[in-house]
Design a protein around this motif. Structure first.
Motif, PDB file in Angstrom:
ATOM      1  N   PRO A 126       5.420   1.022  -0.360  1.00 51.18           N
ATOM      2  CA  PRO A 126       5.723   2.372  -0.839  1.00 51.18           C
ATOM      3  C   PRO A 126       7.125   2.485  -1.440  1.00 51.18           C
ATOM      4  O   PRO A 126       8.050   1.794  -1.008  1.00 51.18           O
ATOM      5  CB  PRO A 126       5.625   3.230   0.433  1.00 51.18           C
ATOM      6  CG  PRO A 126       5.880   2.290   1.562  1.00 51.18           C
ATOM      7  CD  PRO A 126       5.460   0.915   1.097  1.00 51.18           C
ATOM      8  N   PRO A 164       1.286  -3.285   5.983  1.00 49.36           N
ATOM      9  CA  PRO A 164       0.668  -1.997   6.322  1.00 49.36           C
ATOM     10  C   PRO A 164       1.108  -1.526   7.712  1.00 49.36           C
ATOM     11  O   PRO A 164       1.290  -2.334   8.614  1.00 49.36           O
ATOM     12  CB  PRO A 164      -0.831  -2.314   6.311  1.00 49.36           C
ATOM     13  CG  PRO A 164      -0.968  -3.494   5.409  1.00 49.36           C
ATOM     14  CD  PRO A 164       0.288  -4.293   5.599  1.00 49.36           C
ATOM     15  N   MET A 224       1.295  -3.604   1.046  1.00 53.78           N
ATOM     16  CA  MET A 224       1.413  -2.154   0.830  1.00 53.78           C
ATOM     17  C   MET A 224       2.883  -1.804   0.723  1.00 53.78           C
ATOM     18  O   MET A 224       3.585  -1.821   1.729  1.00 53.78           O
ATOM     19  CB  MET A 224       0.832  -1.432   2.045  1.00 53.78           C
ATOM     20  CG  MET A 224      -0.667  -1.526   2.120  1.00 53.78           C
ATOM     21  SD  MET A 224      -1.335  -0.577   0.757  1.00 53.78           S
ATOM     22  CE  MET A 224      -2.558   0.364   1.567  1.00 53.78           C
ATOM     23  N   VAL A 253      -6.339   7.100  -1.305  1.00 53.73           N
ATOM     24  CA  VAL A 253      -4.877   7.251  -1.290  1.00 53.73           C
ATOM     25  C   VAL A 253      -4.534   8.732  -1.395  1.00 53.73           C
ATOM     26  O   VAL A 253      -4.792   9.355  -2.417  1.00 53.73           O
ATOM     27  CB  VAL A 253      -4.236   6.473  -2.466  1.00 53.73           C
ATOM     28  CG1 VAL A 253      -2.759   6.842  -2.620  1.00 53.73           C
ATOM     29  CG2 VAL A 253      -4.387   4.968  -2.270  1.00 53.73           C
ATOM     30  N   LEU A 267       1.253   8.350   4.427  1.00 49.03           N
ATOM     31  CA  LEU A 267       1.796   8.601   3.087  1.00 49.03           C
ATOM     32  C   LEU A 267       2.078  10.094   2.959  1.00 49.03           C
ATOM     33  O   LEU A 267       1.374  10.908   3.569  1.00 49.03           O
ATOM     34  CB  LEU A 267       0.784   8.175   2.023  1.00 49.03           C
ATOM     35  CG  LEU A 267       0.456   6.680   1.982  1.00 49.03           C
ATOM     36  CD1 LEU A 267      -0.750   6.415   1.070  1.00 49.03           C
ATOM     37  CD2 LEU A 267       1.669   5.872   1.513  1.00 49.03           C
ATOM     38  N   LEU A 319      -5.869   2.158   5.160  1.00 45.15           N
ATOM     39  CA  LEU A 319      -6.333   1.654   3.859  1.00 45.15           C
ATOM     40  C   LEU A 319      -6.583   0.149   3.930  1.00 45.15           C
ATOM     41  O   LEU A 319      -7.537  -0.371   3.338  1.00 45.15           O
ATOM     42  CB  LEU A 319      -5.300   1.975   2.772  1.00 45.15           C
ATOM     43  CG  LEU A 319      -5.040   3.475   2.534  1.00 45.15           C
ATOM     44  CD1 LEU A 319      -3.861   3.669   1.586  1.00 45.15           C
ATOM     45  CD2 LEU A 319      -6.293   4.157   1.977  1.00 45.15           C
ATOM     46  N   ASP A 320      -5.741  -0.533   4.682  1.00 43.33           N
ATOM     47  CA  ASP A 320      -5.887  -1.978   4.856  1.00 43.33           C
ATOM     48  C   ASP A 320      -7.231  -2.327   5.519  1.00 43.33           C
ATOM     49  O   ASP A 320      -7.933  -3.242   5.097  1.00 43.33           O
ATOM     50  CB  ASP A 320      -4.714  -2.491   5.711  1.00 43.33           C
ATOM     51  CG  ASP A 320      -4.714  -3.996   5.842  1.00 43.33           C
ATOM     52  OD1 ASP A 320      -4.300  -4.669   4.872  1.00 43.33           O
ATOM     53  OD2 ASP A 320      -5.158  -4.523   6.888  1.00 43.33           O
ATOM     54  N   ILE A 327      -0.194  -1.238  -4.220  1.00 41.03           N
ATOM     55  CA  ILE A 327      -1.179  -1.968  -3.419  1.00 41.03           C
ATOM     56  C   ILE A 327      -1.498  -3.268  -4.133  1.00 41.03           C
ATOM     57  O   ILE A 327      -2.000  -3.268  -5.259  1.00 41.03           O
ATOM     58  CB  ILE A 327      -2.467  -1.137  -3.214  1.00 41.03           C
ATOM     59  CG1 ILE A 327      -2.140   0.213  -2.576  1.00 41.03           C
ATOM     60  CG2 ILE A 327      -3.463  -1.920  -2.373  1.00 41.03           C
ATOM     61  CD1 ILE A 327      -3.361   1.061  -2.248  1.00 41.03           C
ATOM     62  N   SER A 374      -2.626   6.584   6.434  1.00 43.57           N
ATOM     63  CA  SER A 374      -1.699   5.473   6.681  1.00 43.57           C
ATOM     64  C   SER A 374      -2.118   4.243   5.880  1.00 43.57           C
ATOM     65  O   SER A 374      -3.293   4.064   5.551  1.00 43.57           O
ATOM     66  CB  SER A 374      -1.653   5.127   8.171  1.00 43.57           C
ATOM     67  OG  SER A 374      -2.796   4.381   8.541  1.00 43.57           O
ATOM     68  N   THR A 375      -1.122   3.411   5.620  1.00 42.35           N
ATOM     69  CA  THR A 375      -1.414   2.186   4.866  1.00 42.35           C
ATOM     70  C   THR A 375      -2.269   1.225   5.698  1.00 42.35           C
ATOM     71  O   THR A 375      -3.042   0.442   5.154  1.00 42.35           O
ATOM     72  CB  THR A 375      -0.115   1.512   4.411  1.00 42.35           C
ATOM     73  OG1 THR A 375       0.772   1.352   5.516  1.00 42.35           O
ATOM     74  CG2 THR A 375       0.563   2.339   3.340  1.00 42.35           C
ATOM     75  N   ILE A 426       2.700   4.235  -3.981  1.00 42.21           N
ATOM     76  CA  ILE A 426       2.331   3.112  -3.115  1.00 42.21           C
ATOM     77  C   ILE A 426       1.764   1.973  -3.977  1.00 42.21           C
ATOM     78  O   ILE A 426       0.743   2.145  -4.644  1.00 42.21           O
ATOM     79  CB  ILE A 426       1.354   3.563  -1.990  1.00 42.21           C
ATOM     80  CG1 ILE A 426       0.909   2.386  -1.136  1.00 42.21           C
ATOM     81  CG2 ILE A 426       0.122   4.283  -2.544  1.00 42.21           C
ATOM     82  CD1 ILE A 426       1.914   1.918  -0.142  1.00 42.21           C
TER      83      ILE A 426
END
Ligand code: MG
Ligand code: MG
Length: 272
Positions: free
Chosen positions: A71, A80, A69, A31, A85, A40-41, A93, A36-37, A91
């Motif tokens: 924010p 996501p 996700m 993070v 970010l 991360l996904d 999660i 981008s979310t 954020i």
């Protein structure tokens, strides 16, 4: 109906919860501004599958991804996307995993770089309220005792407690009885019993408690667009007392944070 779990089932559920804990711990290092979310996904999905587990949210009620996700002003259930970010964001999660037929479900709100002091305080107070709630999860108490503890603590700081979304029992299905509101009256509601497992998850807003649902059918934001925080643990009642199944220790390990906040709620030592 509250489904009481055997000791053996609780140990299986600890494994499911820890898959999620390790996933959040892995994400803690990722993070940062510019990420981008959706990226991360993808990392989370890969990691969960590598643990012989299945993403618990993907496809559940038709949710399209592994992680929720959310924010900043998003409360929960954010989808996501490609938006990076930025420094100063928060954020939330929320992650679920199924292992050996049981769900783990827990959540943490991360800081992206340096966040404003009032936002940092919202995160600290929301997390502290989670433990205020967990303290009340013992045989002899009722659902309203947990809700009251969370509501009292957070409202004393002037924050808004979301009403429409609540914690829940957890097991072979993601949402079991009882519902666990983050507000309530002492001594009211369903009685706690040995072997129950619940997800306690305060969703606390910096401003108004009111929320709005977006047209994507998922995203929930605060009505005044001020930030919202969300922390969630999976907790069992063992020998009448709260026993944490999930842990933020992997997150703290990744971020270099020292904390003994979970110690009172752990009857067996945590081995990372
Ligand atoms: Mg959750
Ligand atoms: Mg939950």
């Amino acid at each position: 109906m509250i489904i009481q779990k055997t000791r053996e089932e609780i140990e299986i559920m600890r494994e499911s919860a820890l898959v999620v804990s390790r996933t959040l711990g892995m994400l803690a290092s990722e993070v940062k501004p510019g990420v981008s979310t959706l990226h991360l996904d993808k990392l989370a999905e890969e990691y969960i599958r590598s643990q012989d587990a299945i993403p618990g949210f993907l496809g559940l009620y038709d949710f399209p991804n592994t992680l929720c996700m959310s924010p900043n002003q998003q409360v929960v259930h954010g989808i996501p996307n490609d938006t990076p970010l930025v420094e100063g964001d928060i954020i939330s999660i929320d992650c679920g995993a199924i292992k050996n037929g049981f769900y783990g479900d827990h959540a943490y709100t991360f800081e992206v770089g340096e966040v404003a002091p009032e936002v940092k305080k919202l995160l600290d107070v929301t997390k502290a309220s989670l433990y205020k709630g967990i303290e009340q999860l013992k045989v002899g108490n009722r659902v309203g005792d947990v809700g009251y503890a969370i509501q009292k603590y957070t409202e004393d700081h002037g924050y808004g407690v979301v009403r429409e979304l609540v914690g829940h029992g957890l097991g072979k299905v993601m949402h079991e009885a009882p519902e666990m509101p983050n507000y309530g009256k002492r001594g009211r509601g369903k009685k706690f019993v040995e072997g129950m497992v619940v997800a306690i998850e305060p969703m606390i807003n910096l401003g108004t408690k009111n929320i709005k649902q977006h047209s994507d059918g998922w995203t929930i934001t605060t009505r005044d667009n001020k930030p919202s925080a969300h922390f969630e643990h999976d907790v069992a009642i063992v020998d009448g007392k709260p026993e944490l199944l999930s842990t933020f220790a992997y997150i703290y390990q990744a971020l270099g944070i020292e904390s003994d906040e979970e110690t009172p709620f752990r009857q067996q030592a945590l081995v990372l």
